[in-house]
Design a protein around this motif. Structure first.
Motif, mmCIF file in Angstrom:
data_model
loop_
_atom_site.group_PDB
_atom_site.id
_atom_site.type_symbol
_atom_site.label_atom_id
_atom_site.label_comp_id
_atom_site.label_asym_id
_atom_site.label_seq_id
_atom_site.Cartn_x
_atom_site.Cartn_y
_atom_site.Cartn_z
ATOM 1 N N ASP A 166 2.698 8.727 -10.592
ATOM 2 C CA ASP A 166 3.151 8.051 -11.815
ATOM 3 C C ASP A 166 2.049 7.182 -12.411
ATOM 4 O OD1 ASP A 166 5.634 9.186 -11.664
ATOM 5 O OD2 ASP A 166 6.592 7.457 -10.712
ATOM 6 N N LEU A 167 1.317 6.503 -11.557
ATOM 7 C CA LEU A 167 0.224 5.647 -12.031
ATOM 8 C C LEU A 167 -0.865 6.491 -12.689
ATOM 9 C CD1 LEU A 167 0.001 3.277 -8.920
ATOM 10 C CD2 LEU A 167 0.688 2.579 -11.221
ATOM 11 N N ALA A 168 -1.208 7.608 -12.048
ATOM 12 C CA ALA A 168 -2.251 8.475 -12.599
ATOM 13 C C ALA A 168 -1.787 9.133 -13.897
ATOM 14 C CB ALA A 168 -2.634 9.536 -11.568
ATOM 15 N N TYR A 169 -0.537 9.595 -13.928
ATOM 16 C CA TYR A 169 -0.010 10.268 -15.119
ATOM 17 C C TYR A 169 -0.023 9.335 -16.325
ATOM 18 C CZ TYR A 169 3.303 12.605 -18.240
ATOM 19 O OH TYR A 169 3.901 13.185 -19.328
ATOM 20 N N ASN A 170 0.274 8.063 -16.101
ATOM 21 C CA ASN A 170 0.320 7.093 -17.197
ATOM 22 C C ASN A 170 -1.026 6.402 -17.433
ATOM 23 O OD1 ASN A 170 3.352 6.721 -18.108
ATOM 24 N ND2 ASN A 170 3.397 6.939 -15.882
ATOM 25 N N GLY A 171 -2.052 6.824 -16.702
ATOM 26 C CA GLY A 171 -3.386 6.266 -16.901
ATOM 27 C C GLY A 171 -3.470 4.782 -16.615
ATOM 28 N N ARG B 171 8.849 -1.189 -4.742
ATOM 29 C CA ARG B 171 8.841 0.031 -5.553
ATOM 30 C C ARG B 171 9.531 -0.198 -6.884
ATOM 31 N NH1 ARG B 171 11.860 2.974 -8.379
ATOM 32 N NH2 ARG B 171 13.537 2.819 -6.855
ATOM 33 N N ILE B 172 10.620 -0.961 -6.885
ATOM 34 C CA ILE B 172 11.352 -1.233 -8.121
ATOM 35 C C ILE B 172 10.507 -2.054 -9.089
ATOM 36 C CG2 ILE B 172 13.296 -2.549 -9.080
ATOM 37 C CD1 ILE B 172 14.933 -1.652 -6.625
ATOM 38 N N VAL B 173 9.911 -3.135 -8.606
ATOM 39 C CA VAL B 173 9.153 -4.001 -9.524
ATOM 40 C C VAL B 173 7.876 -3.311 -10.001
ATOM 41 C CG1 VAL B 173 10.126 -6.139 -8.606
ATOM 42 C CG2 VAL B 173 8.061 -5.225 -7.577
ATOM 43 N N LEU B 174 7.266 -2.479 -9.151
ATOM 44 C CA LEU B 174 6.075 -1.744 -9.588
ATOM 45 C C LEU B 174 6.450 -0.651 -10.592
ATOM 46 C CD1 LEU B 174 4.115 -1.456 -6.216
ATOM 47 C CD2 LEU B 174 3.428 -2.754 -8.245
ATOM 48 N N SER B 175 7.592 -0.006 -10.387
ATOM 49 C CA SER B 175 8.064 0.997 -11.350
ATOM 50 C C SER B 175 8.343 0.343 -12.700
ATOM 51 C CB SER B 175 9.331 1.685 -10.826
ATOM 52 O OG SER B 175 9.047 2.462 -9.684
ATOM 53 N N ASN B 176 8.887 -0.865 -12.678
ATOM 54 C CA ASN B 176 9.120 -1.601 -13.929
ATOM 55 C C ASN B 176 7.807 -1.901 -14.642
ATOM 56 O OD1 ASN B 176 11.850 -1.579 -13.614
ATOM 57 N ND2 ASN B 176 12.112 -3.785 -13.488
ATOM 58 N N ALA B 177 6.784 -2.228 -13.859
ATOM 59 C CA ALA B 177 5.473 -2.498 -14.467
ATOM 60 C C ALA B 177 4.915 -1.235 -15.119
ATOM 61 C CB ALA B 177 4.507 -3.025 -13.405
ATOM 62 N N ILE B 178 5.140 -0.076 -14.492
ATOM 63 C CA ILE B 178 4.680 1.198 -15.070
ATOM 64 C C ILE B 178 5.389 1.450 -16.400
ATOM 65 C CG2 ILE B 178 4.696 3.705 -14.758
ATOM 66 C CD1 ILE B 178 4.333 3.207 -11.748
ATOM 67 N N LYS C 211 15.788 5.998 -21.994
ATOM 68 C CA LYS C 211 17.125 6.509 -21.704
ATOM 69 C C LYS C 211 17.368 6.524 -20.200
ATOM 70 C CE LYS C 211 17.284 9.529 -25.795
ATOM 71 N NZ LYS C 211 17.452 10.928 -26.260
ATOM 72 N N HIS C 212 18.642 6.639 -19.855
ATOM 73 C CA HIS C 212 19.063 6.771 -18.466
ATOM 74 C C HIS C 212 18.610 5.588 -17.623
ATOM 75 C CE1 HIS C 212 19.979 10.781 -19.776
ATOM 76 N NE2 HIS C 212 18.716 11.068 -19.975
ATOM 77 N N ARG C 213 18.651 4.398 -18.200
ATOM 78 C CA ARG C 213 18.354 3.175 -17.465
ATOM 79 C C ARG C 213 19.653 2.409 -17.275
ATOM 80 N NH1 ARG C 213 13.592 3.879 -14.987
ATOM 81 N NH2 ARG C 213 12.250 5.097 -16.359
ATOM 82 N N SER C 214 20.074 2.261 -16.015
ATOM 83 C CA SER C 214 21.370 1.637 -15.745
ATOM 84 C C SER C 214 21.297 0.122 -15.751
ATOM 85 C CB SER C 214 21.892 2.114 -14.388
ATOM 86 O OG SER C 214 21.029 1.689 -13.338
ATOM 87 N N GLY C 215 20.092 -0.436 -15.709
ATOM 88 C CA GLY C 215 19.980 -1.887 -15.635
ATOM 89 C C GLY C 215 20.293 -2.422 -14.250
ATOM 90 N N MET C 216 20.155 -1.583 -13.216
ATOM 91 C CA MET C 216 20.474 -2.002 -11.854
ATOM 92 C C MET C 216 19.242 -2.324 -11.022
ATOM 93 S SD MET C 216 23.718 -2.009 -11.849
ATOM 94 C CE MET C 216 23.886 -2.387 -10.110
ATOM 95 N N GLY C 217 18.056 -1.926 -11.493
ATOM 96 C CA GLY C 217 16.847 -2.058 -10.677
ATOM 97 C C GLY C 217 16.577 -3.468 -10.196
ATOM 98 N N ARG D 66 0.829 -1.209 0.000
ATOM 99 C CA ARG D 66 0.000 0.000 0.000
ATOM 100 C C ARG D 66 0.864 1.261 0.000
ATOM 101 N NH1 ARG D 66 -1.337 3.853 3.366
ATOM 102 N NH2 ARG D 66 -3.354 4.907 3.167
ATOM 103 N N ASP D 67 1.911 1.274 0.830
ATOM 104 C CA ASP D 67 2.788 2.446 0.874
ATOM 105 C C ASP D 67 3.409 2.714 -0.492
ATOM 106 O OD1 ASP D 67 2.267 2.879 3.527
ATOM 107 O OD2 ASP D 67 4.129 1.995 4.273
ATOM 108 N N CYS D 68 3.838 1.655 -1.173
ATOM 109 C CA CYS D 68 4.465 1.831 -2.488
ATOM 110 C C CYS D 68 3.459 2.345 -3.514
ATOM 111 C CB CYS D 68 5.080 0.509 -2.961
ATOM 112 S SG CYS D 68 6.556 0.051 -2.029
#
Length: 292
Positions: free
Chosen positions: A158-163, A189-196, A252-258, A149-151
């Motif tokens: 970000d979720l709202a901006y991307n619909g 947060r990392i895996v949810l950001s990847n899903a976005i 761009k600017h993805r380091s592949g570290m997530g 829930r916190d994440c």
């Protein structure tokens, strides 16, 4: 899914409590008191999330620095091993010349290889010394559903901006896990950001992310995250957890570290993470961890 946004009350808190005039009736006093309590709860929740964000940012930076140095050491060691092998071959030739009483003269290549080895080992030692010390983290029972829930609240903009529509179905009596609460939140947060990111990629089938938090048959806590993005090729499903590897196209600017950081955190939680096939499109990421 309930509204995750935190909305402060409009107007000053004391506006419902007049300083003069007729006394308030019992119902008005109760309403004012409840209104004040609600406002205090909202302020407390804001402060709590702000503190969590700050701790997550600091801890993730430490993880990222450590993982990047470890990844750089791994990548640097590969060519250094090749140089070492070449140097060993030349040394064997030198020994053969000595056995046969032949004079051996060092070639420019030998000098170059020795210099490369010396520089490479010095660079590796410098990187190792620059790696931040691992801080002692107090582990304890962690509420997994609260962490999810916190994440979602942190990523709400970000979720709202991307619909993106999130369908989260949580088991109400989900057991706790034992570990670092901030580390778990960084992982999620990392895996949810990847899903976005995934649902914005070419070939995505929609803008949906579904989350399930439940218990598996063996009693392990299981969190599954399924996005409607283009998915990940089967041949790359293990490689995406390696440092510096990214399968994103047009970003761009993805380091592949997530995912490398997420995998490291989950290892410390004694859990596992894998990308599975569930018979539908998109990426189906499954996280399992032991329950308390």
């Amino acid at each position: 899914m309930s509204d995750l946004s935190i909305k402060p009350m409009s107007g000053p808190v004391h506006s419902a409590i007049p300083s003069s005039g007729p006394a308030l009736g019992p119902s008005m006093e109760c309403a004012s008191h409840c209104q004040l309590i609600d406002f205090q709860k909202q302020q407390y929740e804001k402060a709590r999330l702000h503190a969590i964000r700050a701790r997550m940012a600091e801890t993730e930076m430490e993880y990222r620095t450590r993982e990047m140095i470890d990844g750089a050491l791994y990548l640097l060691q590969k060519p250094l091993n090749v140089v070492q092998a070449m140097s060993n071959n030349l040394n064997r030739c030198h020994l053969q010349d000595q056995d046969q009483n032949r004079e051996h003269h060092c070639t420019p290549m030998e000098y170059a290889l020795d210099e490369a080895l010396e520089s490479g080992h010095a660079a590796i030692e410098t990187l190792r010394l620059s790696e931040p010390d691992k801080k002692h983290v107090v582990h304890g029972p962690v509420n997994v559903n609260e962490a999810i829930r916190d994440c979602l609240v942190i990523l709400a903009d970000d979720l709202a901006y991307n619909g993106i529509v999130v369908d989260w179905r949580a088991k109400s009596d989900l057991p706790m896990t034992f570990g670092d609460e901030i580390g778990l939140r960084i992982l999620l947060r990392i895996v949810l950001s990847n899903a976005i990111i995934a649902v914005g990629q070419e070939g995505a089938k929609g803008r949906d992310v579904s989350i399930r938090s439940t218990t598996a048959q063996d009693g392990m806590i299981e969190i599954s995250i399924h996005d409607s993005g283009p998915g990940i090729e089967k041949s790359l499903r293990a490689k995406v957890f390696e440092p510096f590897f990214t399968a994103w196209r047009g970003t761009k600017h993805r380091s592949g570290m997530g995912l490398a950081i997420a995998h490291q955190i989950l290892t410390e939680l004694h859990g596992e993470m894998e990308i599975r096939s569930n018979g539908s499109s998109g990426c189906f990421l499954c996280i399992t961890m032991p329950a308390c």
